[in-house]
Design an enzyme around this catalytic site. Structure first.
Site, short mmCIF file in Angstrom:
data_model
loop_
_atom_site.label_atom_id
_atom_site.label_comp_id
_atom_site.label_asym_id
_atom_site.label_seq_id
_atom_site.Cartn_x
_atom_site.Cartn_y
_atom_site.Cartn_z
N GLU A 116 0.82 -1.20 0.00
CA GLU A 116 0.00 0.00 0.00
C GLU A 116 0.86 1.26 0.00
O GLU A 116 0.49 2.27 -0.60
CB GLU A 116 -0.93 0.00 1.21
CG GLU A 116 -2.00 -1.06 1.21
CD GLU A 116 -1.55 -2.38 1.82
OE1 GLU A 116 -2.40 -3.23 2.10
OE2 GLU A 116 -0.33 -2.55 2.04
N PRO A 157 11.60 -13.85 -1.23
CA PRO A 157 10.48 -13.90 -0.28
C PRO A 157 9.77 -12.55 -0.15
O PRO A 157 10.41 -11.49 -0.26
CB PRO A 157 11.15 -14.31 1.03
CG PRO A 157 12.43 -14.97 0.62
CD PRO A 157 12.86 -14.23 -0.61
N ARG A 158 8.48 -12.59 0.10
CA ARG A 158 7.68 -11.36 0.23
C ARG A 158 8.06 -10.57 1.47
O ARG A 158 8.11 -9.35 1.45
CB ARG A 158 6.19 -11.73 0.28
CG ARG A 158 5.25 -10.57 0.57
CD ARG A 158 5.21 -9.61 -0.60
NE ARG A 158 4.28 -8.51 -0.37
CZ ARG A 158 4.56 -7.40 0.27
NH1 ARG A 158 5.78 -7.23 0.76
NH2 ARG A 158 3.66 -6.45 0.43
N LEU A 181 15.72 -5.42 -0.36
CA LEU A 181 14.49 -4.67 -0.58
C LEU A 181 14.70 -3.64 -1.68
O LEU A 181 15.79 -3.08 -1.83
CB LEU A 181 14.05 -3.97 0.72
CG LEU A 181 13.65 -4.87 1.88
CD1 LEU A 181 13.31 -4.03 3.11
CD2 LEU A 181 12.47 -5.75 1.51
N GLY A 182 13.65 -3.38 -2.45
CA GLY A 182 13.72 -2.33 -3.45
C GLY A 182 14.45 -2.70 -4.71
O GLY A 182 14.83 -1.81 -5.48
N GLU A 183 14.65 -3.99 -4.98
CA GLU A 183 15.37 -4.41 -6.18
C GLU A 183 14.55 -5.34 -7.07
O GLU A 183 15.11 -6.09 -7.86
CB GLU A 183 16.69 -5.10 -5.80
CG GLU A 183 17.74 -4.17 -5.25
CD GLU A 183 19.12 -4.81 -5.22
OE1 GLU A 183 20.08 -4.15 -5.68
OE2 GLU A 183 19.23 -5.97 -4.76
N ASN A 209 1.56 -8.74 -6.28
CA ASN A 209 1.47 -7.77 -7.36
C ASN A 209 2.09 -8.33 -8.65
O ASN A 209 3.30 -8.48 -8.74
CB ASN A 209 2.17 -6.48 -6.94
CG ASN A 209 2.12 -5.41 -8.01
OD1 ASN A 209 1.39 -5.54 -8.99
ND2 ASN A 209 2.90 -4.37 -7.83
N LEU A 210 1.26 -8.60 -9.65
CA LEU A 210 1.77 -9.07 -10.94
C LEU A 210 2.06 -7.93 -11.89
O LEU A 210 2.73 -8.11 -12.92
CB LEU A 210 0.80 -10.06 -11.57
CG LEU A 210 -0.62 -9.57 -11.90
CD1 LEU A 210 -0.70 -8.99 -13.30
CD2 LEU A 210 -1.62 -10.71 -11.74
N ILE A 211 1.58 -6.73 -11.57
CA ILE A 211 1.73 -5.58 -12.47
C ILE A 211 3.20 -5.19 -12.59
O ILE A 211 3.67 -4.82 -13.67
CB ILE A 211 0.89 -4.40 -11.96
CG1 ILE A 211 -0.60 -4.78 -11.95
CG2 ILE A 211 1.12 -3.15 -12.80
CD1 ILE A 211 -1.48 -3.79 -11.22
#
Length: 545
Positions: A68, A304-305, A345-347, A371-373
């Site tokens: 979000e 991993p998420r 993170l962020g990559e 998120n697949l977008i």
């Protein structure tokens, strides 16, 4: 100063959330051991703030978690483009959300935790910051928060709104809380027609079907360039398992062991959906698409998420007998390791840019998908499992566009991923189709920001209100008694007062996108707020029928 009475259900809910605080404090302390961010500024969760935090007439944006917050970042950037200097009050419920949100702050902005949903904490938050307008991202509708904003005349909106059938069923079970909460929202802008109909069924004031903000995200160009250079040096093609969830990594590792030294057969291929959206192909035609690769011929990358699971996933990989290297310790392109672990993170743009295909995390367990977008925007073909209710329409649109395919289970996902890697022509076609799908649904950020600013600028300054908490108690602004104990994690899906709902995280990331509805403002025009609870559902002409 007017007094506002409260329904019995809301009074009972307020008592419940207050009594639940010890359990939530305990959970917060436990989570802080793995994620220290949960131990930061815990008093803010109860409405106690650093005196240095000052902001007025702000646009308040609440983004509970990481997904979000990334969507909120897109919206905030557009708000600033349309109204430079707009002050932003940013709130979160999770440590990863707050960490990501800190990157969005500019001088004069304020970032705090979302107040736990008790009358005292919510009143302290609203009376301290007095936002001009509130924007909840996607699903975060809380009974006390919505009621308190309505009492103070603060328009509270729901942007990028989504509501799954599962969440609707939960809300309907607690309709005495859910319906007033959704009905008190000043405006709701839905992601898809299906979300819109479900939201309207709960009494929400739908003002448009604007699509999904995440389509407006642009991948990091530097990461994509770096990925291209790195890809040229790799000895094997890469397949990424993106945003994997607990239990799914074990599914993948078991499937890889099954096909590690043996290429799949026609029976393994199965009647799964393919890129063109057909339910399957005849056996003879499927044979032409059989992968000639084994699992060992591909470099597998697991991302991993949740970062707190990085160590556990690394241990699981080792337990399954695979050699593993972590992104955080490898320099350049790892060589010789069977599994890469994307523990950064962020990559994600880098990971997608390296990969021939992406397996969609959260879709192989009954979790609704991630998120697949983002993968599509990086031109990475997508292989998804059966559970995609968080992105229901986006998933179907991606399949119809030819940029994604759906399979029944992880075993077939590995087979289809190997098939894509082996068929370079088909892989390239799906890559271009995914990119086209992602680019064709942009524009939600511009429309949503225009509507928010129009609504916020048309209002007088909000005034405090005295709230009746009981037969003999009235809380005036600034008079809340706030416990000094550690905080809570305010992350409740929909509006259920069940302890299970309060103590467990909600569903995953957002669902689908739709084009601009008829009557929406043109780019650069300011949306005019309209308040008619009986207005018909706004559906674009091209989506009807």
């Amino acid at each position: 100063m007017p007094r506002v009475s409260r329904s019995p259900a809301l009074r009972l809910y307020g008592l419940f959330t207050r009594l639940a605080q010890p359990l939530l404090r305990r959970k917060l302390r436990k989570r802080a051991k793995a994620e220290p961010g949960y131990a930061h500024a815990v008093a803010e969760r109860f409405g106690v703030y650093d005196p240095a935090l000052q902001i007025r007439d702000a646009c308040w944006v609440h983004a509970v978690s990481l997904g979000e917050t990334r969507a909120a970042g897109i919206l905030i950037a557009e708000l600033r483009r349309q109204l430079p200097g707009v002050p932003i009050l940013l709130t979160h419920g999770t440590a990863t959300g707050r960490e990501e949100g800190a990157k969005l702050l500019q001088e004069g902005d304020v970032q705090v935790w979302q107040p736990w949903d008790t009358p005292q904490a919510v009143a302290a938050f609203l009376d301290r910051f007095r936002p001009r307008i509130g924007v909840l991202m996607e699903t975060e509708v809380w009974p006390e928060l919505t009621a308190a904003c309505a009492e103070r005349g603060i328009p509270l909106t729901l942007a990028n709104a989504r509501l799954s059938e599962k969440s609707l069923a939960k809300a309907e079970r607690w309709s005495s809380l859910a319906r007033p909460a959704y009905a008190s929202l000043a405006a709701v802008w839905a992601q898809s027609e299906a979300d819109a109909h479900r939201l309207v069924s709960l009494g929400a004031k739908l003002r448009g079907v604007y699509g999904n903000l995440k389509f407006d995200a642009q991948p990091d160009a530097r990461q994509l360039v770096h990925a291209q250079a790195l890809h040229a040096r790799l000895p094997k093609p890469v397949v990424v398992f993106a945003s994997s969830r607990d239990g799914e990594e074990a599914m993948l590792l078991d499937a890889l062991r099954h096909f590690w030294t043996t290429a799949p057969s026609s029976d393994d291929f199965g009647p799964a959906a393919v890129a063109d959206g057909n339910p399957g192909r005849p056996r003879g035609e499927r044979a032409r698409h059989l992968p000639r690769l084994r699992a060992c011929d591909v470099q597998w990358l697991i991302v991993p998420r949740h970062p707190q699971r990085f160590d556990a996933v690394a241990e699981l990989i080792a337990q399954r007998g695979f050699a593993c290297v972590r992104r955080s310790t490898a320099e350049g392109a790892p060589e010789g390791e069977e599994i890469w672990l994307g523990d950064s993170l962020g990559e994600m743009a880098l990971y997608y840019g390296l990969s021939e295909a992406a397996l969609l995390g959260g879709s192989f367990a009954p979790l609704g998908g991630q998120n697949l977008i983002e993968a599509a925007a990086c031109a990475c073909p997508i292989v998804m499992g059966p559970s995609t209710f968080n992105f229901a329409e986006a998933a179907e649109l991606a399949i119809a566009a030819g940029g994604a395919l759906r399979v029944d289970d992880m075993m077939k996902a590995v087979v289809h991923a190997l098939s894509l890697v082996a068929d370079k022509g088909r892989c390239a076609a799906m890559s271009q189709a995914a990119l086209g799908f992602a680019g064709s649904h942009r524009g939600a950020a511009e429309r949503t920001a225009a509507a928010i600013l129009a609504l916020g600028q048309a209002l007088p300054d909000p005034e405090p209100v005295a709230i009746s908490l009981g037969p003999d108690a009235t809380m005036a602004p600034g008079s809340a008694e706030v416990p000094p104990a550690a905080g809570t994690e305010p992350h409740m899906q929909a509006v259920s007062p069940q302890a299970e709902q309060i103590l467990q995280p909600g569903e995953g990331a957002a669902s689908a996108s739709t084009p601009v509805p008829a009557g929406s403002p043109a780019p650069g025009e300011r949306a005019e707020p309209v308040f008619d609870p009986d207005a018909p559902l706004v559906v674009p002409e091209e989506r009807k029928g």
